[in-house]
Every structure is written in C-alpha cells, then in structure tokens.
Design an enzyme around this catalytic site. Structure first.
Site, PDB file in Angstrom:
ATOM      1  N   ARG A 173     -19.835 -31.945 -48.801  1.00 14.09           N
ATOM      2  CA  ARG A 173     -18.833 -31.614 -49.828  1.00 14.09           C
ATOM      3  C   ARG A 173     -18.011 -30.454 -49.278  1.00 14.09           C
ATOM      4  O   ARG A 173     -18.548 -29.388 -48.967  1.00 14.09           O
ATOM      5  CB  ARG A 173     -19.518 -31.230 -51.132  1.00 14.09           C
ATOM      6  CG  ARG A 173     -18.581 -30.920 -52.295  1.00 14.09           C
ATOM      7  CD  ARG A 173     -19.393 -30.853 -53.588  1.00 14.09           C
ATOM      8  NE  ARG A 173     -18.596 -30.467 -54.737  1.00 14.09           N
ATOM      9  CZ  ARG A 173     -18.601 -29.250 -55.303  1.00 14.09           C
ATOM     10  NH1 ARG A 173     -19.369 -28.289 -54.781  1.00 14.09           N
ATOM     11  NH2 ARG A 173     -17.863 -28.988 -56.353  1.00 14.09           N
ATOM     12  N   ASN A 178     -13.407 -28.092 -58.924  1.00 11.25           N
ATOM     13  CA  ASN A 178     -14.738 -27.491 -58.990  1.00 11.25           C
ATOM     14  C   ASN A 178     -14.900 -26.678 -60.274  1.00 11.25           C
ATOM     15  O   ASN A 178     -14.035 -25.870 -60.625  1.00 11.25           O
ATOM     16  CB  ASN A 178     -14.943 -26.568 -57.783  1.00 11.25           C
ATOM     17  CG  ASN A 178     -16.305 -25.898 -57.793  1.00 11.25           C
ATOM     18  OD1 ASN A 178     -17.321 -26.555 -57.622  1.00 11.25           O
ATOM     19  ND2 ASN A 178     -16.323 -24.584 -58.004  1.00 11.25           N
ATOM     20  N   GLU A 179     -16.002 -26.916 -61.001  1.00  9.41           N
ATOM     21  CA  GLU A 179     -16.369 -26.126 -62.177  1.00  9.41           C
ATOM     22  C   GLU A 179     -15.130 -25.728 -62.986  1.00  9.41           C
ATOM     23  O   GLU A 179     -14.828 -24.541 -63.143  1.00  9.41           O
ATOM     24  CB  GLU A 179     -17.170 -24.897 -61.746  1.00  9.41           C
ATOM     25  CG  GLU A 179     -18.439 -25.265 -60.996  1.00  9.41           C
ATOM     26  CD  GLU A 179     -19.255 -24.077 -60.504  1.00  9.41           C
ATOM     27  OE1 GLU A 179     -18.820 -22.922 -60.726  1.00  9.41           O
ATOM     28  OE2 GLU A 179     -20.321 -24.296 -59.876  1.00  9.41           O
ATOM     29  N   HIS A 194     -23.879 -29.176 -62.057  1.00  7.45           N
ATOM     30  CA  HIS A 194     -24.356 -28.169 -61.113  1.00  7.45           C
ATOM     31  C   HIS A 194     -25.599 -27.519 -61.715  1.00  7.45           C
ATOM     32  O   HIS A 194     -25.545 -26.961 -62.816  1.00  7.45           O
ATOM     33  CB  HIS A 194     -23.276 -27.124 -60.838  1.00  7.45           C
ATOM     34  CG  HIS A 194     -22.092 -27.697 -60.118  1.00  7.45           C
ATOM     35  ND1 HIS A 194     -21.012 -26.917 -59.737  1.00  7.45           N
ATOM     36  CD2 HIS A 194     -21.818 -28.952 -59.703  1.00  7.45           C
ATOM     37  CE1 HIS A 194     -20.116 -27.693 -59.119  1.00  7.45           C
ATOM     38  NE2 HIS A 194     -20.594 -28.929 -59.102  1.00  7.45           N
ATOM     39  N   TYR A 205     -28.222 -24.766 -61.693  1.00  5.05           N
ATOM     40  CA  TYR A 205     -28.671 -23.445 -61.268  1.00  5.05           C
ATOM     41  C   TYR A 205     -29.652 -22.899 -62.317  1.00  5.05           C
ATOM     42  O   TYR A 205     -30.580 -23.595 -62.723  1.00  5.05           O
ATOM     43  CB  TYR A 205     -27.473 -22.527 -61.029  1.00  5.05           C
ATOM     44  CG  TYR A 205     -26.655 -22.923 -59.810  1.00  5.05           C
ATOM     45  CD1 TYR A 205     -27.155 -22.743 -58.522  1.00  5.05           C
ATOM     46  CD2 TYR A 205     -25.397 -23.497 -59.950  1.00  5.05           C
ATOM     47  CE1 TYR A 205     -26.428 -23.107 -57.404  1.00  5.05           C
ATOM     48  CE2 TYR A 205     -24.654 -23.870 -58.830  1.00  5.05           C
ATOM     49  CZ  TYR A 205     -25.171 -23.671 -57.568  1.00  5.05           C
ATOM     50  OH  TYR A 205     -24.445 -24.038 -56.462  1.00  5.05           O
ATOM     51  N   GLU A 223     -24.088 -29.722 -57.189  1.00  4.96           N
ATOM     52  CA  GLU A 223     -24.491 -28.442 -56.584  1.00  4.96           C
ATOM     53  C   GLU A 223     -25.853 -28.075 -57.151  1.00  4.96           C
ATOM     54  O   GLU A 223     -26.150 -28.360 -58.314  1.00  4.96           O
ATOM     55  CB  GLU A 223     -23.523 -27.303 -56.915  1.00  4.96           C
ATOM     56  CG  GLU A 223     -22.272 -27.226 -56.092  1.00  4.96           C
ATOM     57  CD  GLU A 223     -21.469 -25.954 -56.389  1.00  4.96           C
ATOM     58  OE1 GLU A 223     -22.078 -24.944 -56.829  1.00  4.96           O
ATOM     59  OE2 GLU A 223     -20.249 -25.974 -56.198  1.00  4.96           O
ATOM     60  N   TRP A 238     -25.961 -26.324 -52.299  1.00  3.95           N
ATOM     61  CA  TRP A 238     -25.020 -25.249 -51.978  1.00  3.95           C
ATOM     62  C   TRP A 238     -25.796 -24.171 -51.225  1.00  3.95           C
ATOM     63  O   TRP A 238     -26.798 -23.685 -51.741  1.00  3.95           O
ATOM     64  CB  TRP A 238     -24.415 -24.673 -53.251  1.00  3.95           C
ATOM     65  CG  TRP A 238     -23.384 -23.629 -52.943  1.00  3.95           C
ATOM     66  CD1 TRP A 238     -23.586 -22.312 -52.655  1.00  3.95           C
ATOM     67  CD2 TRP A 238     -21.973 -23.851 -52.853  1.00  3.95           C
ATOM     68  NE1 TRP A 238     -22.398 -21.686 -52.387  1.00  3.95           N
ATOM     69  CE2 TRP A 238     -21.388 -22.602 -52.504  1.00  3.95           C
ATOM     70  CE3 TRP A 238     -21.141 -24.965 -53.015  1.00  3.95           C
ATOM     71  CZ2 TRP A 238     -20.022 -22.455 -52.335  1.00  3.95           C
ATOM     72  CZ3 TRP A 238     -19.787 -24.806 -52.851  1.00  3.95           C
ATOM     73  CH2 TRP A 238     -19.226 -23.566 -52.513  1.00  3.95           C
TER      74      TRP A 238
END
Length: 537
Positions: free
Chosen positions: A79, A155-156, A222, A224, A251, A280
C-alpha cells in the site's frame, strides 16, 4: 409480399429470436481485480487475499528499493502513500514510476491518497472531493492497470468530528470516480481515523456499495487501539460477513499510542476468514510511533520485533501470502528453486550462531524470495529463522546443545527447494550452572550523525540464576561510542565490551535487565549496530 420484403422480415424474425435466446449482457462488468460477494477476485476469477504492508513513498521517494525488499519477504501487496499537495506532491510521472515498480516486482499495489487523513479534526486535511481531483490529475498513469492496481480514494478521510458525514462524502467520491472513467477496484477507508469505533461505515456500508455502478468497492478498517480484544475484532468482522460485504484490514500494528491492538487475533481471524490485511508500515515512522517500523532505516536485513512478527510469525506474511495469478502465482510457476549449499556455522555462542550457505537459483520465473532455516529433529523439524540473503543470525538457542540444521529456498510463487545437507554445531555452555544469556538491542532514535540504542535487553535464558553478564558488539567502520548507561563499558578498536553494573548483574532464570548507549557516525552513513553476543557468569 415481394421476395426482398420476405427476406427482410425473415432476417428481422431471426434477429428477434437470437435476442430472446442469448443471455442479456450485464449492465456493468468490472475489469481486472473485482469484488465477488465478500471476496476480492482477479480477472480470471481466482480469489486474491492481500498480505502486505504500507510504504510511505510520499515522504521517502528515494526509497524505491523498498518494493523489491517487501516482495522478497513474500508480501503480495504493498500500500503506497501518495499526496496531492498536503505533503510533497506525487504527480503523474511519479505515479507512473510506482506503477512500473509494482509490475516489475509482481506486487498488487494499493495506491492511497494520504491528504484526507483526519479531515474535520486535523488542520490541513483535504476533503474526499479534493482526493478525487488528485486521482483525476494522475489518471493517465493508471490507464490499463486494473489487473494489479487498487485505488484507495482517501486515507482515514474523517476524524472523530462529524463522522456521520462520511457516508455521503464517500458516496459522492465513488460516483465521481466512476464518472471520470476509473474502472479500478476502489477501496474506501472508515471514519474515526479509520477505526470506525462509532460504526458509521459498518452501518452504512450497503448504501455506499450500492452507489458504485460497477459493484466494485471494498471497505477498509484500520485496527489499532480500539481493537484490543478478540471479541471486538471478531464482532466487527462478523458484521461484514453477515452483510455479505467485502472488507480488508487496511492498516494495523502491534502497538499504538491509543492502546495495544490484539495483532495475534487480527492475523489469525484474517487468515481463517480469507480476509486481506496490510500492516503499517515498512520504515520511516516518526512522531512517537517509531515502534511501528518493520525494518530499521529501510534495511531489509534488520527486521524489528514488529517486522519479525508480521513477516515470520504465526499467520504472518511468510506463511500465508500467495502471489497474484496475474503475475504467475497460484500454480503457473511450478518450478522449485535449486537446493542451497550446506550451511556453515560461525560466531557460535551459548544462545546463537551465524549461518552462511551457497545460494540457490530459480528458473521458474517468480524469482527467489528467500530462505528458511530448520532444525533437523526427527519428523517434527522446527523453523529457526528466515532470510532474504545467504546468511542468518540465529538467537534464542539453548546452551550446550547440539543443533543439526538445514536450509530450504523458496520462490515468489511459494515453491520450495529440497533440503540442503545438514550442518551440525553445538552451542557453548555459557555460565551460571547451565544458564547463559542473550542480548538484543533496539535503535530508539537516529539522525544523520548518530543514533541511540535503548534498550539493549539482557535476558537469562537458563534454568538457574546468574550473577553477572558481559555483552560484546562491534561498531560499524567509522562509528564511535559517545556514551553509555547502566553498564561498565570498554572499547578496543571497534569492539565494545559492556559488563553489568553492580546493581544489575544478578538475574534469576528468565529474568532480564537493560542498558543503553549512544554512537556517532559519519554524516550520511545509515549503518547501526545489529548483533550482540552475551556471556553469563
């Protein structure tokens, strides 16, 4: 009725009959990579599961070698971070270079516009509409690349302020992309900085999917700190499976400032469900999240603990990645590499050794991807290490133990060579009644003229306590020790010897302590200390 008229009527009837018999053409047909239910498939219908990492190209445009290095560690996807102007802009010519690198390194590439990160919460962030403007400006570089390029629109794209705006903004972006003629598989990131903790993407995904006239949009979450338990991870993945919608983990990391993601569950669930994941990130992180680097300073031979986990760990890239059939993977290349030479052991300690061997060759077209080192032990051989070069340094071995090891080569299509002849060596005894110790260092921070290694963790790997330890390491040429702490240090040439201080030499079985040091180096030199030898007493 004339003969001519009769013939015309017969022809018309024949045409009408043909139209009734033949199946109607689909109203839309995606080219190249496309969505099929919850899966991503290639043009030939073969399922494709992403196993890859992100590479911050826009900030490190000179690190084009990263594509080959990522591929060599068996990733099938990369990516690529791009910008239209919020950061150094990547124009059409630069994107064309990226496309060429993706093709020549046999990687599916997800190209993402990073400008939208945190819109509504972070100053300077772009809208999704501006992201579409960027894609239009580089469209010439993407024509005809639908088989191996995925466009991650932004992105985001929404932070934590007004995440409900995500749905309409994403629908509009998809509609514009298709109106501009993009035929690619599109990827859309969730709001809440990609984590969707308010479930806006989850609950509105069907509306967004319906907005794509090509039915060719995949959703990206994503994972996290929000996803720090198995229950949270499985519940989110279950929601998309129940809805019959495609999802990838676009991610994730092993740690983050907002919490401790459960990367083991993320990777295990992705593997069991056939869901793609992209970690990531390769290298170059800053701002306090340097621990998310997978390699130190873009050096593929210097994997961090996160790099070891995602490439070589359970359900990792090395175990689960399969090259896209577009590039010859999935059975097209069935030729195994030749068998490597017999490994030779050197630098043997109580807990490790360095092995070297003669290289393999590959004539199947996929290219050598790396080597695996196994311990020969009856019928249950154990993987001890992996390497992209013809050497590897093994750690975590047991003191006073004989090892028989062999090497096996693998290519980009997943074919494996035969076993090399086995090598035999015995680790040293170490100290402390069968104890022994190991040492491993982490580069905490670095700059053009130096770096800090902190911590160097010293661990007693034995079954009984030790009362002292000595760690030796070699400084690269031109490097000088500038300071140290928590150890008594002496230097002879480029060899550094660090002995325990009065207060940290006694370690119980399994116990550990640490010390640190600072090094100066010539400007422009990027080398760092990479290996350590520990002796217990």
């Amino acid at each position: 009725m004339s003969t001519r008229l009769g013939a015309a009527v017969a022809a018309l009837l024949s045409l009408l009959l043909t139209m009734l018999i033949l199946p109607a053409a689909p109203a839309h047909a995606a080219a190249g990579l496309r969505v099929s239910g919850t899966r991503i498939v290639e043009a030939n219908g073969n399922a494709f599961v992403m196993r890859g990492v992100s590479h911050a190209h826009t900030w490190y445009t000179g690190q084009t070698g990263a594509f080959a290095h990522i591929k060599a560690l068996r990733a099938n996807t990369v990516r690529v971070v791009l910008s239209g102007g919020r950061w150094p802009a990547n124009g059409a010519s630069d994107v064309a270079t990226i496309v060429s690198l993706c093709r020549q390194n046999r990687l599916i590439c997800v190209l993402e516009n990073h400008d939208t990160t945190g819109y509504g919460e972070q100053s300077g962030a772009y809208t999704l509409d501006q992201a579409v403007d960027y894609w239009n400006s580089v469209k010439s570089a993407l024509t005809g690349t639908e088989d191996f390029i995925i466009v991650n629109i932004g992105n985001e794209p929404i932070g934590n302020n007004n995440p409900s705006s995500w749905t309409s903004a994403t629908v509009d972006a998809i509609t514009r992309m298709r109106g501009l003629g993009f035929q690619h598989l599109l990827m859309v990131d969730a709001p809440n900085w990609g984590q969707d903790w308010q479930f806006v993407m989850r609950d509105n995904a069907q509306r967004v999917a319906d907005a794509d006239p090509q039915d060719n949009t995949v959703f990206s979450v994503h994972m996290y700190g929000v996803y720090d338990t198995a229950a949270e991870i499985t519940a989110y993945l279950d929601a998309f499976r129940t809805a019959g919608l495609p999802l990838v983990i676009g991610e994730f990391g092993h740690n983050h400032s907002d919490g401790d993601p459960d990367e083991d569950t993320i990777m295990a669930q992705a593997q069991s469900r056939g869901i793609g994941y992209i970690g990531w990130s390769w290298s170059g992180n800053g701002g306090g999240v340097e621990y998310l680097d997978m390699v130190n300073d873009f050096d593929p031979a210097s994997l961090t603990s996160w790099g070891e986990r995602i490439f070589n760990g359970a359900n990792g890239i090395g175990q689960t990645s399969r090259e896209a059939t577009y590039f010859g993977g999935g059975g097209t290349d069935t030729t195994a590499p030749t068998t490597p030479g017999t490994p030779s052991a050197a630098a043997i300690t109580s807990s490790g050794a360095t092995l070297t061997w003669a290289a393999s060759t590959d004539s199947g077209g996929s290219g050598l991807a790396g080597y695996d080192v196994y311990r020969e032990q009856g019928g249950n051989d154990t993987l001890l290490g992996q390497s992209v070069t013809t050497s590897v340094t093994l750690t975590g071995l047991s003191p006073s133990t004989q090892y028989q090891v062999y090497v096996r080569a693998r290519d980009g299509a997943g074919n494996q060579s035969g076993n090399s002849p086995a090598a035999t060596f015995t680790t040293t005894s170490g100290g402390g009644d069968g104890g022994g110790c190991t040492a491993a260092g982490t580069v905490q921070t670095q700059w053009s003229g130096g770096y800090v290694v902190q911590p160097v963790t010293v661990t007693n790997g034995g079954t009984s306590g030790i009362t002292g330890w000595t760690v030796t390491f070699t400084l690269p040429a031109g490097h000088s020790l500038a300071g140290s702490w928590n150890a008594s240090v002496s230097v002879s040439g480029q060899t550094v010897t660090a002995r325990n201080a009065a207060y940290n030499g006694t370690l119980s079985a399994g116990g550990s302590t640490s010390f640190g040091f600072q090094v100066t180096r010539p400007t422009g030199n990027t080398a760092t200390v990479s290996s350590y030898t520990c002796t217990a007493s």
